[in-house]
Design a protein around this motif. Structure first.
Motif, short mmCIF file in Angstrom:
data_model
loop_
_atom_site.label_atom_id
_atom_site.label_comp_id
_atom_site.label_asym_id
_atom_site.label_seq_id
_atom_site.Cartn_x
_atom_site.Cartn_y
_atom_site.Cartn_z
N LEU A 40 0.94 -1.16 0.02
CA LEU A 40 -0.15 -0.02 0.10
C LEU A 40 0.72 1.38 0.03
N LEU A 44 0.61 4.16 -2.93
CA LEU A 44 0.27 5.56 -2.51
C LEU A 44 1.40 6.44 -3.02
N VAL A 48 -0.50 8.34 -6.20
CA VAL A 48 -1.12 9.51 -5.18
C VAL A 48 -0.04 10.67 -4.92
#
Length: 149
Positions: A40, A44, A48
């Motif tokens: 994760l 990210l 992101v």
């Protein structure tokens, strides 16, 4: 031949091998938790954080992305060290080397460690380099065509 590393109580003889092997086995939820813990942050960072900061910093986009991926891999390394420390109780190189199977290959006939068996790696490396060098022209064009708009 398989190599397994047993926890300290098993080595000291306070538990039998079956109990020790059951202690070493992770449950499905533990495996998924570790997988999420290391994946994760990479997701990210890649999807992101990188798009959010690339327009605002003076570095080229590729370098910024590369640095973020290195930061994510550093996080994965830290998680791996924590897991190894929790399992072994130490971060000594000898214990880590045994856990990740970094031992000298063994001769199948004598079952003795033999460093000369590393020479078997060279033919496969040369073959891989030769195939890559010969086929790069043929493989590069179709791949480049896939990414052209």
């Amino acid at each position: 031949m398989t190599t397994s590393v047993l926890p300290l109580p098993a080595i000291q003889g306070t538990m039998n091998r079956t109990q020790a092997e059951q202690l070493d086995q992770y449950s499905l939820w533990q495996i998924l938790g570790i997988w999420g813990l290391v994946t994760l942050p990479m997701v990210l960072l890649a999807w992101v954080i990188a798009p959010a900061i690339i327009p605002h910093i003076p570095l080229p986009a590729g370098i910024t992305y590369w640095l973020l991926m290195i930061a994510g891999m550093a996080w994965q390394f830290v998680v791996a060290l924590v897991i190894i420390y929790r399992e072994l109780g130490t971060l000594r190189w000898s214990a880590i080397r045994q856990r990740v199977w970094l031992q000298t290959p063994r001769d199948p006939a004598t079952d003795k460690p033999s460093a000369k068996l590393y020479w078997w790696v060279l033919p496969s490396l040369f073959f891989n380099a030769l195939v890559g060098w010969v086929l790069i022209g043929y493989l590069d064009a179709p791949w480049a065509g896939c990414f052209l708009l």
